[in-house]
Design a protein around this motif. Structure first.
Motif, mmCIF file in Angstrom:
data_model
loop_
_atom_site.group_PDB
_atom_site.id
_atom_site.type_symbol
_atom_site.label_atom_id
_atom_site.label_comp_id
_atom_site.label_asym_id
_atom_site.label_seq_id
_atom_site.Cartn_x
_atom_site.Cartn_y
_atom_site.Cartn_z
ATOM 1 N N SER A 100 -6.851 11.291 -9.465
ATOM 2 C CA SER A 100 -7.406 12.614 -9.763
ATOM 3 C C SER A 100 -6.281 13.634 -9.800
ATOM 4 N N LEU A 101 -6.496 14.699 -10.542
ATOM 5 C CA LEU A 101 -5.491 15.757 -10.610
ATOM 6 C C LEU A 101 -5.274 16.376 -9.230
ATOM 7 N N ALA A 102 -6.328 16.461 -8.444
ATOM 8 C CA ALA A 102 -6.200 17.028 -7.097
ATOM 9 C C ALA A 102 -5.323 16.146 -6.221
ATOM 10 N N GLU A 103 -5.539 14.818 -6.312
ATOM 11 C CA GLU A 103 -4.722 13.900 -5.514
ATOM 12 C C GLU A 103 -3.277 13.924 -5.978
ATOM 13 N N TYR A 104 -3.088 13.962 -7.288
ATOM 14 C CA TYR A 104 -1.726 14.008 -7.828
ATOM 15 C C TYR A 104 -1.015 15.275 -7.350
ATOM 16 N N ASN A 105 -1.676 16.406 -7.438
ATOM 17 C CA ASN A 105 -1.076 17.661 -6.974
ATOM 18 C C ASN A 105 -0.724 17.590 -5.496
ATOM 19 N N ASP A 106 -1.621 17.004 -4.703
ATOM 20 C CA ASP A 106 -1.378 16.902 -3.264
ATOM 21 C C ASP A 106 -0.158 16.029 -2.978
ATOM 22 N N LYS A 107 -0.030 14.923 -3.687
ATOM 23 C CA LYS A 107 1.092 14.020 -3.446
ATOM 24 C C LYS A 107 2.417 14.640 -3.893
ATOM 25 N N VAL A 108 2.391 15.370 -4.994
ATOM 26 C CA VAL A 108 3.611 16.035 -5.448
ATOM 27 C C VAL A 108 4.023 17.108 -4.442
ATOM 28 N N HIS A 109 3.045 17.886 -3.964
ATOM 29 C CA HIS A 109 3.325 18.871 -2.919
ATOM 30 C C HIS A 109 3.926 18.179 -1.698
ATOM 31 N N ALA A 110 3.371 17.033 -1.330
ATOM 32 C CA ALA A 110 3.857 16.296 -0.160
ATOM 33 C C ALA A 110 5.287 15.810 -0.358
ATOM 34 N N ILE A 111 5.633 15.403 -1.580
ATOM 35 C CA ILE A 111 6.999 14.949 -1.849
ATOM 36 C C ILE A 111 7.997 16.083 -1.618
ATOM 37 N N TRP A 112 7.649 17.282 -2.077
ATOM 38 C CA TRP A 112 8.533 18.431 -1.843
ATOM 39 C C TRP A 112 8.608 18.767 -0.355
ATOM 40 N N ALA A 113 7.457 18.948 0.271
ATOM 41 C CA ALA A 113 7.443 19.342 1.684
ATOM 42 C C ALA A 113 8.024 18.239 2.572
ATOM 43 N N GLY A 114 7.686 16.984 2.265
ATOM 44 C CA GLY A 114 8.143 15.876 3.091
ATOM 45 C C GLY A 114 9.653 15.727 3.091
ATOM 46 N N GLN A 115 10.270 15.864 1.915
ATOM 47 C CA GLN A 115 11.727 15.703 1.883
ATOM 48 C C GLN A 115 12.416 16.847 2.622
ATOM 49 N N ILE A 116 11.839 18.056 2.567
ATOM 50 C CA ILE A 116 12.420 19.187 3.300
ATOM 51 C C ILE A 116 12.320 18.951 4.803
ATOM 52 N N ILE A 117 11.142 18.541 5.259
ATOM 53 C CA ILE A 117 10.941 18.281 6.689
ATOM 54 C C ILE A 117 11.856 17.161 7.167
ATOM 55 N N ALA A 118 11.896 16.053 6.426
ATOM 56 C CA ALA A 118 12.713 14.901 6.832
ATOM 57 C C ALA A 118 14.196 15.259 6.874
ATOM 58 N N THR A 119 14.657 16.026 5.891
ATOM 59 C CA THR A 119 16.060 16.454 5.874
ATOM 60 C C THR A 119 16.402 17.244 7.127
ATOM 61 N N LEU A 120 15.571 18.223 7.450
ATOM 62 C CA LEU A 120 15.857 19.081 8.596
ATOM 63 C C LEU A 120 15.740 18.319 9.921
ATOM 64 N N MET A 121 14.829 17.356 9.993
ATOM 65 C CA MET A 121 14.702 16.554 11.214
ATOM 66 C C MET A 121 15.939 15.691 11.437
ATOM 67 N N ALA A 122 16.472 15.119 10.367
ATOM 68 C CA ALA A 122 17.599 14.183 10.484
ATOM 69 C C ALA A 122 18.963 14.866 10.361
ATOM 70 N N LEU A 123 18.965 16.148 10.054
ATOM 71 C CA LEU A 123 20.224 16.855 9.781
ATOM 72 C C LEU A 123 21.238 16.804 10.931
ATOM 73 N N PRO A 124 20.834 16.890 12.188
ATOM 74 C CA PRO A 124 21.845 16.857 13.253
ATOM 75 C C PRO A 124 22.702 15.589 13.275
ATOM 76 N N ALA A 125 22.194 14.501 12.705
ATOM 77 C CA ALA A 125 22.948 13.244 12.697
ATOM 78 C C ALA A 125 23.730 13.043 11.404
ATOM 79 N N GLU A 126 23.661 13.990 10.478
ATOM 80 C CA GLU A 126 24.343 13.851 9.181
ATOM 81 C C GLU A 126 25.854 13.761 9.372
ATOM 82 N N HIS A 127 26.488 12.699 8.852
ATOM 83 C CA HIS A 127 27.936 12.489 8.945
ATOM 84 C C HIS A 127 28.432 12.608 10.387
ATOM 85 N N SER A 128 27.611 12.235 11.320
ATOM 86 C CA SER A 128 27.939 12.386 12.739
ATOM 87 C C SER A 128 27.385 11.193 13.516
#
Length: 531
Positions: A37-65
Motif C-alpha cells: 500500500s502507498l501508506a505502508e511504502y511511505n511509512d517504510k521510506v520514512h523509517a529508512i530516513w529516521a532509522g539511519q539517522i538514529i543508528a548513526t548517532l547511537m554508534a557514532l562514539p565508536a566511529e574510527h575508535s
C-alpha cells in the motif's frame, strides 16, 4: 593536456558503454509480483530516513575508535542535536536531484547537484568536490585517476536512498547505486553502494535478513574483492561460526588489505554480518556494529544495516522513544570545513514523503502499476552486474606503461598509492613494509647507458630508493625532501656494463630505513628515463 583529455574521453566512453550494457530491461521481469500500500511504502521510506539517522548517532562514539563495551539503547544526549551528517546529506541532495531532473537523472547531473549544494566534507566525497570545482564532471570524479579514495565507503553510506526508491526491484536499485556511486567512488567502493541499495530494495518484500544478504551479494561479480568478503561472511556463518568470529575474520583478512578504517570492503562485510546475526532487531544490530570491533566505521555500518531492517519493518521496527530523541528536523550550518549559507533545515517526515513520491514514479517506469492506494511490483530475478575492477598496479598504465608496479598498498595512516593525474606524478606506499614495493621493467639495452629517476618524499618522511639490475644492487639513496621548493631529487645510475643485454631493472621503495628514527612515507615518482 592531450593525454588527460584522452583519458577523460576514454573513461566517459567506458562508463557510457557500461551503463548501456547494464540497462534494466522489463522483458527480463517475471509476471508475478507483490503488493504494497502507498501508506505502508511511505511509512517504510520514512523509517529508512529516521532509522539511519538514529543508528548513526547511537554508534557514532565508536566511529574510527575503540568499540563500545556497554549495551547501547539510546542516543548520547550530547549528540541528539547533531542531525546533519554526510551519512544522509548526500542522499538528501540526490532526492533534490531527482526532483529537478526526473527519475532518469544522470551521474553528471547528480554531480552538478553536489557542486551546487556543497557536498563533500570528508574522504572520497571531499576529493570528488575538489574535482567538481576544477570542472571535472561525474562520473570521472569517482574514478581512481581522479579520486585517490575511490575504494572507501562514500558511495556505500549514500546508497540507502536508491534502495528506498526501488521497493522490491533490486536490479533497478543496483543500477542506480552503480551509476550514482561513481560521483565519489569506483570498483569495490561502488560495489558497496550496490550491496546496500540491493539489500534495502529486497527488504521491502523479503522476511529474512540472511536471504537478503545472500541475494544482495549475488548482485556483485565474483571477481570483486567486495564479493569475496561477503562470500567469506556467508560461508563462515553457514558453517556455524559465531558473530564475533566472523567479524574478527573480516578485520583480519580485509582491514589489513585496506588499512583505512573507512574502507568499503571490510565495512561492507561488517554490515553483512550485522544483518545476518542481528535477527532484524534494531538494538541488536546497532550493538553488533558498535561493540564488536575496534576502529571501524561503526556509525555508517549501523545505519546501512538498519536501513534494511526499516525496509522490512517500517517505523514500528524503531524502539520506543528513539524517534523522539532526534525530533523531526535535519538542521545545521556546517559539516567539517564546509559551511552552508543558508543553513540546512528540513523535515525528516517530509523528506520521506518526497522520496516516496519519486519512488512511485520509478516503480511505474519499471513495470509496476498502481491501483487506488496499492502498488503492484513485479518480482524479478537478480541479474548480476558486470565486474568493475581496478588494481593499484593499473596506475602505471596511465603514468608510464613501460613499468610494472608490484606490492603497492592502499591508503592507510602512513601513506598510500595513487596517481596525481593533473601533474602525472605516481605516489606509492608498500602494502607490506618488510617486503617493500617495486617498479620493474625488462628491457634489452642497446645504446642506453643511464637510468635517471626523478623522485621526492613527503616533507619530513624519507624513504630509501634501491636500484637493482638483474641481481646486482647498483644504487641505494635516501630520498628526503626538506621543503616544497627543493622537493625533487635526481638519481642517476650507470648502465654501461649491461650494453647489449636483456636485463630486469627493479626500483624498490623501502620505508624502514636502517638507522633512521624517522617514519618513512609515500614516494613521489615524477619520471624514470633510460637513455
Amino acid at each position: 593536456m592531450k593525454n588527460i583529455f584522452s583519458i577523460c574521453i576514454s573513461c566517459l566512453f567506458l562508463t557510457t558503454l557500461f551503463a548501456q550494457e547494464n540497462k534494466i530491461s522489463n522483458s527480463n521481469v517475471k509476471k508475478e509480483g507483490f503488493k504494497i500500500s502507498l501508506a505502508e511504502y511511505n511509512d517504510k521510506v520514512h523509517a529508512i530516513w529516521a532509522g539511519q539517522i538514529i543508528a548513526t548517532l547511537m554508534a557514532l562514539p565508536a566511529e574510527h575508535s575503540v568499540a563500545s563495551v556497554k549495551w547501547i539503547d539510546h542516543i548520547n544526549p550530547d549528540l541528539r542535536s547533531r542531525v546533519l551528517d554526510d551519512d544522509w546529506y548526500y542522499e538528501m541532495i540526490a532526492v533534490k536531484g531527482f526532483e529537478k531532473y526526473g527519475p532518469e537523472m544522470t551521474a553528471a547531473q547528480l554531480g552538478e547537484m553536489w557542486r551546487l549544494n556543497k557536498c563533500g566534507s570528508w574522504g572520497s566525497s571531499a576529493e570528488a568536490r575538489k574535482q567538481l570545482d576544477k570542472g571535472i564532471k561525474s562520473p570521472l570524479t569517482g574514478h581512481p585517476l581522479y579520486n585517490r579514495f575511490w575504494f572507501t565507503i562514500g558511495p556505500q553510506f549514500s546508497a540507502d536512498v536508491y534502495g528506498a526508491l526501488s521497493p522490491g526491484i533490486p536490479n533497478v536499485a543496483a543500477k542506480m547505486a552503480r551509476e550514482y556511486g561513481h560521483v565519489n567512488g569506483y570498483a569495490e567502493g561502488v560495489d558497496g553502494a550496490v550491496f546496500v541499495a540491493t539489500a534495502i530494495s529486497l527488504g521491502f518484500m523479503e522476511k529474512d535478513t540472511k536471504t537478503i544478504v545472500r541475494k544482495a551479494a549475488s548482485m556483485i561479480d565474483e571477481k570483486s574483492p567486495y564479493r569475496q568478503c561477503l562470500n567469506m561472511v556467508i560461508e563462515m556463518a553457514d558453517k556455524g561460526s559465531s558473530a564475533q568470529d566472523v567479524l574478527e575474520a573480516i578485520e583480519q583478512r580485509w582491514h589489513i588489505e585496506y588499512p583505512n578504517t573507512n574502507n568499503a570492503v571490510a565495512n561492507g562485510g561488517i554490515i553483512a554480518a550485522c544483518l545476518w546475526f542481528g535477527e532484524a532487531d534494531f538494538l541488536k544490530t546497532v550493538n553488533l556494529a558498535s561493540r564488536s570491533l575496534d576502529f571501524t566505521d561503526s556509525d555508517c555500518n549501523a545505519a546501512n544495516a538498519i536501513g534494511v531492517i526499516m525496509a522490512m519493518k517500517g517505523t514500528e521496527g524503531i524502539p520506543k522513544g528513539l524517534m523522539e530523541e532526534i525530533g523531526d528536523t535535519i538542521k545545521g550550518d556546517k559539516m567539517g570545513k564546509v559551511e552552508f549559507n543558508p543553513a540546512i533545515n528540513e523535515s525528516i517526515s517530509e523528506l520521506g514523503k518526497r522520496t516516496a513520491k519519486i519512488g512511485e514514479k520509478i516503480v511505474l517506469l519499471n513495470g509496476g502499476s498502481k491501483s487506488g492506494n496499492m502498488m503492484l511490483i513485479p518480482i524479478e530475478p537478480i541479474i548480476p552486474q558486470a565486474a568493475e575492477l581496478f588494481s593499484l598496479a593499473d596506475y602505471t598504465k596511465t603514468w608510464n606503461p613501460s613499468w610494472q608496479l608490484v606490492g603497492a598498498g592502499f591508503f592507510g595512516p602512513k601513506g598510500g598509492t595513487y596517481l596525481d593525474v593533473n601533474e602525472n606524478i605516481l605516489v606509492t606506499y608498500p602494502r607490506d613494509e618488510v617486503r617493500r614495493l617495486n617498479l620493474n621493467q625488462t628491457i634489452k639495452l642497446e645504446d642506453q647507458k643511464q637510468l635517471t629517476i626523478k623522485v621526492a618524499s613527503e616533507i619530513g618522511k624519507p624513504w630509501e630508493l634501491i636500484v637493482y639490475v638483474d641481481d646486482e644492487k647498483l644504487n641505494t639513496t635516501v630520498i628526503e625532501s626538506i621543503s616544497e621548493s627543493a622537493k625533487w631529487q635526481e638519481v642517476n645510475v650507470d648502465l654501461t656494463k649491461f650494453q647489449g643485454q636483456e636485463v630486469k631493472i627493479r626500483l624498490f621503495q623501502n620505508v624502514l630505513i636502517k638507522g633512521s628514527n624517522k617514519q618513512g612515507g609515500s614516494a613521489y615518482w615524477k619520471s624514470i628515463t633510460i637513455l
